[in-house]
Design a protein around this motif. Structure first.
Motif, PDB file in Angstrom:
ATOM      1  N   LEU A 280      -1.355  16.113 -27.185  1.00 32.19           N
ATOM      2  CA  LEU A 280      -1.827  16.911 -26.051  1.00 32.19           C
ATOM      3  C   LEU A 280      -3.277  16.576 -25.728  1.00 32.19           C
ATOM      4  CD1 LEU A 280      -1.117  19.263 -24.079  1.00 32.19           C
ATOM      5  CD2 LEU A 280      -2.223  20.788 -25.740  1.00 32.19           C
ATOM      6  N   LEU A 281      -4.096  16.430 -26.745  1.00 29.63           N
ATOM      7  CA  LEU A 281      -5.502  16.094 -26.525  1.00 29.63           C
ATOM      8  C   LEU A 281      -5.634  14.723 -25.884  1.00 29.63           C
ATOM      9  CD1 LEU A 281      -8.430  17.087 -27.011  1.00 29.63           C
ATOM     10  CD2 LEU A 281      -8.361  15.895 -29.205  1.00 29.63           C
ATOM     11  N   ARG A 282      -4.836  13.777 -26.341  1.00 30.96           N
ATOM     12  CA  ARG A 282      -4.893  12.415 -25.789  1.00 30.96           C
ATOM     13  C   ARG A 282      -4.460  12.375 -24.326  1.00 30.96           C
ATOM     14  NH1 ARG A 282      -0.828   8.842 -25.275  1.00 30.96           N
ATOM     15  NH2 ARG A 282       0.524   9.986 -26.724  1.00 30.96           N
ATOM     16  N   LEU A 283      -3.434  13.138 -23.980  1.00 29.50           N
ATOM     17  CA  LEU A 283      -2.885  13.075 -22.629  1.00 29.50           C
ATOM     18  C   LEU A 283      -3.645  13.934 -21.627  1.00 29.50           C
ATOM     19  CD1 LEU A 283       0.959  13.169 -23.334  1.00 29.50           C
ATOM     20  CD2 LEU A 283      -0.370  11.231 -22.512  1.00 29.50           C
ATOM     21  N   THR A 284      -4.126  15.086 -22.071  1.00 23.79           N
ATOM     22  CA  THR A 284      -4.667  16.054 -21.115  1.00 23.79           C
ATOM     23  C   THR A 284      -6.106  16.470 -21.380  1.00 23.79           C
ATOM     24  OG1 THR A 284      -3.952  18.002 -22.371  1.00 23.79           O
ATOM     25  CG2 THR A 284      -2.346  17.007 -20.873  1.00 23.79           C
ATOM     26  N   GLY A 285      -6.616  16.177 -22.572  1.00 26.18           N
ATOM     27  CA  GLY A 285      -7.945  16.660 -22.933  1.00 26.18           C
ATOM     28  C   GLY A 285      -7.948  18.105 -23.394  1.00 26.18           C
ATOM     29  N   LEU A 286      -6.772  18.754 -23.441  1.00 24.16           N
ATOM     30  CA  LEU A 286      -6.685  20.143 -23.880  1.00 24.16           C
ATOM     31  C   LEU A 286      -6.632  20.205 -25.402  1.00 24.16           C
ATOM     32  CD1 LEU A 286      -4.025  21.493 -21.339  1.00 24.16           C
ATOM     33  CD2 LEU A 286      -6.502  21.857 -21.266  1.00 24.16           C
ATOM     34  N   ASP A 287      -7.478  21.035 -25.985  1.00 22.85           N
ATOM     35  CA  ASP A 287      -7.512  21.207 -27.434  1.00 22.85           C
ATOM     36  C   ASP A 287      -6.806  22.511 -27.769  1.00 22.85           C
ATOM     37  OD1 ASP A 287      -8.027  20.983 -30.085  1.00 22.85           O
ATOM     38  OD2 ASP A 287     -10.184  21.283 -29.959  1.00 22.85           O
ATOM     39  N   ALA A 288      -5.699  22.443 -28.490  1.00 19.81           N
ATOM     40  CA  ALA A 288      -4.892  23.624 -28.765  1.00 19.81           C
ATOM     41  C   ALA A 288      -4.396  23.589 -30.197  1.00 19.81           C
ATOM     42  CB  ALA A 288      -3.703  23.682 -27.801  1.00 19.81           C
ATOM     43  N   GLU A 289      -3.961  24.745 -30.675  1.00 19.12           N
ATOM     44  CA  GLU A 289      -3.302  24.809 -31.972  1.00 19.12           C
ATOM     45  C   GLU A 289      -1.937  24.133 -31.870  1.00 19.12           C
ATOM     46  OE1 GLU A 289      -4.685  25.833 -34.661  1.00 19.12           O
ATOM     47  OE2 GLU A 289      -6.506  26.650 -33.763  1.00 19.12           O
ATOM     48  N   GLU A 290      -1.322  23.843 -33.041  1.00 20.79           N
ATOM     49  CA  GLU A 290      -0.101  23.054 -33.045  1.00 20.79           C
ATOM     50  C   GLU A 290       1.044  23.727 -32.293  1.00 20.79           C
ATOM     51  OE1 GLU A 290       2.437  19.865 -33.859  1.00 20.79           O
ATOM     52  OE2 GLU A 290       0.266  20.067 -33.907  1.00 20.79           O
ATOM     53  N   ASN A 291       1.263  25.030 -32.532  1.00 15.71           N
ATOM     54  CA  ASN A 291       2.362  25.702 -31.845  1.00 15.71           C
ATOM     55  C   ASN A 291       2.104  25.811 -30.344  1.00 15.71           C
ATOM     56  OD1 ASN A 291       3.983  26.100 -34.094  1.00 15.71           O
ATOM     57  ND2 ASN A 291       3.015  28.035 -34.634  1.00 15.71           N
ATOM     58  N   GLN A 292       0.849  26.053 -29.958  1.00 17.02           N
ATOM     59  CA  GLN A 292       0.504  26.059 -28.536  1.00 17.02           C
ATOM     60  C   GLN A 292       0.768  24.689 -27.931  1.00 17.02           C
ATOM     61  OE1 GLN A 292      -3.622  27.072 -28.692  1.00 17.02           O
ATOM     62  NE2 GLN A 292      -3.281  29.288 -28.883  1.00 17.02           N
ATOM     63  N   ALA A 293       0.306  23.645 -28.633  1.00 14.43           N
ATOM     64  CA  ALA A 293       0.473  22.284 -28.124  1.00 14.43           C
ATOM     65  C   ALA A 293       1.943  21.925 -27.972  1.00 14.43           C
ATOM     66  CB  ALA A 293      -0.227  21.293 -29.052  1.00 14.43           C
ATOM     67  N   ALA A 315       2.171  11.305 -15.415  1.00 14.64           N
ATOM     68  CA  ALA A 315       2.879  12.581 -15.498  1.00 14.64           C
ATOM     69  C   ALA A 315       1.981  13.668 -16.069  1.00 14.64           C
ATOM     70  CB  ALA A 315       4.130  12.426 -16.358  1.00 14.64           C
ATOM     71  N   ALA A 316       1.185  13.329 -17.097  1.00 18.92           N
ATOM     72  CA  ALA A 316       0.288  14.313 -17.702  1.00 18.92           C
ATOM     73  C   ALA A 316      -0.770  14.768 -16.713  1.00 18.92           C
ATOM     74  CB  ALA A 316      -0.370  13.719 -18.948  1.00 18.92           C
ATOM     75  N   HIS A 317      -1.313  13.833 -15.945  1.00 17.28           N
ATOM     76  CA  HIS A 317      -2.338  14.196 -14.952  1.00 17.28           C
ATOM     77  C   HIS A 317      -1.756  15.115 -13.886  1.00 17.28           C
ATOM     78  CE1 HIS A 317      -5.769  13.897 -12.275  1.00 17.28           C
ATOM     79  NE2 HIS A 317      -4.941  13.547 -11.306  1.00 17.28           N
ATOM     80  N   LYS A 338      -8.860  38.023 -21.643  1.00 17.26           N
ATOM     81  CA  LYS A 338      -7.833  38.536 -22.547  1.00 17.26           C
ATOM     82  C   LYS A 338      -7.239  37.453 -23.443  1.00 17.26           C
ATOM     83  CE  LYS A 338      -6.561  42.485 -19.645  1.00 17.26           C
ATOM     84  NZ  LYS A 338      -6.766  43.543 -20.671  1.00 17.26           N
ATOM     85  N   LEU A 339      -7.068  36.246 -22.910  1.00 19.69           N
ATOM     86  CA  LEU A 339      -6.483  35.151 -23.683  1.00 19.69           C
ATOM     87  C   LEU A 339      -7.153  33.845 -23.295  1.00 19.69           C
ATOM     88  CD1 LEU A 339      -2.646  35.934 -23.361  1.00 19.69           C
ATOM     89  CD2 LEU A 339      -4.030  36.214 -25.423  1.00 19.69           C
ATOM     90  N   GLU A 340      -7.280  32.924 -24.276  1.00 19.48           N
ATOM     91  CA  GLU A 340      -7.769  31.593 -23.934  1.00 19.48           C
ATOM     92  C   GLU A 340      -6.698  30.855 -23.143  1.00 19.48           C
ATOM     93  OE1 GLU A 340      -8.325  29.008 -27.200  1.00 19.48           O
ATOM     94  OE2 GLU A 340      -6.549  29.681 -28.277  1.00 19.48           O
ATOM     95  N   ALA A 341      -7.111  29.792 -22.450  1.00 18.82           N
ATOM     96  CA  ALA A 341      -6.230  29.140 -21.479  1.00 18.82           C
ATOM     97  C   ALA A 341      -4.935  28.622 -22.102  1.00 18.82           C
ATOM     98  CB  ALA A 341      -6.981  28.005 -20.799  1.00 18.82           C
ATOM     99  N   ALA A 342      -5.025  27.909 -23.237  1.00 22.38           N
ATOM    100  CA  ALA A 342      -3.813  27.335 -23.845  1.00 22.38           C
ATOM    101  C   ALA A 342      -2.853  28.428 -24.286  1.00 22.38           C
ATOM    102  CB  ALA A 342      -4.189  26.441 -25.025  1.00 22.38           C
TER     103      ALA A 342
END
Length: 394
Positions: A280-293, A315-317, A338-342
Motif C-alpha cells: 500500500l505504501l509503495r502504490l499509494t504513499g498511504l501508511d497504514a496498519e496491516e489490517n487497514q492496508a 490503477a492505484a493513482h 474522530k478517525l484517521e483517514a486509513a
C-alpha cells in the motif's frame, strides 16, 4: 554469519560436545544428531548430515527464504571436519533457531485437547498449501519436520527439514498427491506413537487425524485456487471470496479476472501475511496498519479488476483520486477528528459490506458513505475525548 561459530569444537562429533557449549531446548525426532548452541543471544541448530544432503538443504532453505516462505533460516555449512586423530567427520548444517517455536512432541508433554489438535492440523494444512503454491515438493511432510509457534489462539507452522524437498516452477496434481500421501502415512505413525505414550486424548483416533490433514488441505486448496464465475456487476461476490481467504489465514495480493459470456472468471493470487502495509505504501504513499492496508488493497484490486486496468500504478493513482480521497473529503469538518483517514476508509468499506449483506446486493460506495456518516461516525467520540489530550497539540 556470526564469527563466534568458528570457535565451536568442530573436531569433536556432536554427540560428544561439552555441555557448556549447548542449550537445552525441546527437540523433535530426527534421523540425524542435532544440537542447539547459544552465541551472543542467538540460538543455532547444528545438524550432522552428509555433504551433498547438507548442500542441497542449504540451497533449498535459502531459496525459500528469498520468497518469504515460513521455514527456518540456513546460516552455514561446516565441511571437511576431522577429529583429533585425523578421521573424517560428517559435515554439519547450521540453521538459526526459530524463536518461541516448539516441536509437536513438546506440545504433547501433557494430553492435548481435541480442539488444540485441530488447530495444529489447520496450521500444517495451511503450510502444505502455501508450499505447493510456491512449487515446493516437501517429500517428507510430518509433524516431526515442522515447528509450531503460538499465534493469537491458533498456531503457525514452519518447515524445519528440507533435505528431501525440491523447488519447481509448478507442481502437478500427482506431485501434490504424493506429498499428501507421505504426510498421511507419517502423521498416522506419529499419532500412534503419541497414543502409545499416553499423551493423545482418548477421543482422538490416529487414523482419523491423518485423514483429517488431507481433507483440510483439499478444502483449503480448493478455496485458494478455484476459478469463480461471477456476474459483471457482482462486486459483492468478489469481496466475499477475498474475505473467506482472509479468514483462512491467506492474504490476497491481486485479483485476476478474465471476461466470459455473462461475467468474469475470478482467481485471487494469495500471499503470506505481512505483505500489505509495504504494498500500500509503495502504490499509494498511504501508511497504514496491516489490517487497514489489507482492506484498502482489497478495494483497490477490485476497483482495478472492474476498470480493466492492466497497469498497477495507474490503477492505484486512479483509485486514490477517484475513490479514497473523495470518501475522506466527504467527511464534514466537525467529524474529521474522530478517525484517521486509513481507519475511516476501512470502516466505510466494512459498513458497505454489512449493508450489502443485508440487501443481498452491492449497495454502492456513495450510499454506504452517507449511511456511515449519519448512522455510525456521528455517534463516535472524538479522538480528543478518547485520548484526553488535544489532537492538534499531540
Amino acid at each position: 554469519m556470526d564469527p563466534a561459530l568458528l570457535d565451536l569444537p568442530w573436531s569433536t562429533p556432536l554427540t560428544q560436545w561439552p555441555a557448556d557449549h549447548l542449550v537445552a531446548l525441546p527437540q523433535g525426532i530426527s534421523r540425524h544428531v542435532v544440537r542447539f548452541v547459544r552465541l551472543a543471544g542467538t540460538v543455532y541448530a547444528v545438524k550432522e548430515t552428509g555433504e551433498r544432503v547438507a548442500e542441497r538443504e542449504y540451497d533449498l532453505l535459502r531459496a525459500l527464504e528469498r520468497i518469504d516462505f515460513p521455514a527456518v533460516e540456513a546460516v552455514a555449512i561446516v565441511a571437511d571436519r576431522v577429529d583429533d586423530d585425523g578421521k573424517p567427520l560428517d559435515p554439519v548444517l547450521i540453521t538459526r533457531h526459530l524463536q518461541f517455536s516448539l516441536p509437536y512432541r513438546a506440545l504433547f508433554s501433557h494430553t492435548l485437547r481435541p480442539e488444540t489438535m485441530s488447530r495444529l492440523l489447520d496450521a500444517l494444512a495451511a503450510l502444505l498449501v502455501r508450499m505447493h503454491l510456491t512449487g515446493f515438493f516437501w517429500g517428507d511432510c510430518s509433524l516431526s519436520n515442522t515447528l509450531f509457534r503460538r499465534d493469537a489462539g491458533a498456531f503457525a507452522a514452519y518447515l524445519v527439514d528440507a533435505e528431501t524437498g525440491a523447488l519447481r516452477p509448478r507442481l502437478s496434481t500427482g506431485q501434490r498427491g504424493e506429498d499428501l500421501e507421505i504426510a498421511r502415512v507419517n502423521i498416522f505413525g506419529e499419532a500412534l506413537d503419541l497414543q502409545a505414550a499416553g499423551v493423545l486424548h482418548e477421543s482422538i483416533d490416529p487414523e482419523a487425524v491423518s485423514e483429517e490433514v488431507v481433507q483440510r488441505y483439499e478444502r483449503l486448496w480448493h478455496e485458494v485456487t478455484y476459478e469463480q464465475q461471477v456476474e459483471r456487476d457482482a462486486r459483492h461476490d468478489i469481496e466475499g471470496r477475498i474475505r473467506r481467504l482472509n479468514e483462512l489465514g491467506f492474504d490476497v495480493a491481486e485479483v485476476a479476472m478474465s471476461v466470459v459470456d455473462r461475467g468474469y472468471l475470478v482467481r485471487p493470487k494469495v500471499v503470506d501475511a505481512g505483505y500489505h502495509t509495504r504494498r500500500l505504501l509503495r502504490l499509494t504513499g498511504l501508511d497504514a496498519e496491516e489490517n487497514q492496508a489489507r482492506r484498502l488493497l482489497n478495494d483497490l484490486d477490485t476497483y482495478r479488476a472492474e476498470s480493466d486496468l492492466t497497469d498497477e500504478q495507474q490503477a492505484a493513482h486512479r483509485w486514490l483520486t477517484e475513490v479514497f480521497e473523495p470518501v475522506i473529503r466527504a467527511v464534514p469538518a466537525h467529524l474529521r477528528r474522530k478517525l484517521e483517514a486509513a481507519e475511516l476508509f476501512a470502516q466505510v468499506i466494512e459498513h458497505r459490506w454489512r449493508l450489502s449483506e443485508d440487501a443481498g446486493r452491492d449497495v454502492g460506495l456513495a450510499p454506504a458513505v452517507q449511511s456511515f456518516l449519519a448512522d455510525v461516525l456521528v455517534h463516535r467520540p472524538d479522538e480528543q475525548a478518547v485520548l484526553g489530550i488535544d489532537v492538534h497539540t499531540a
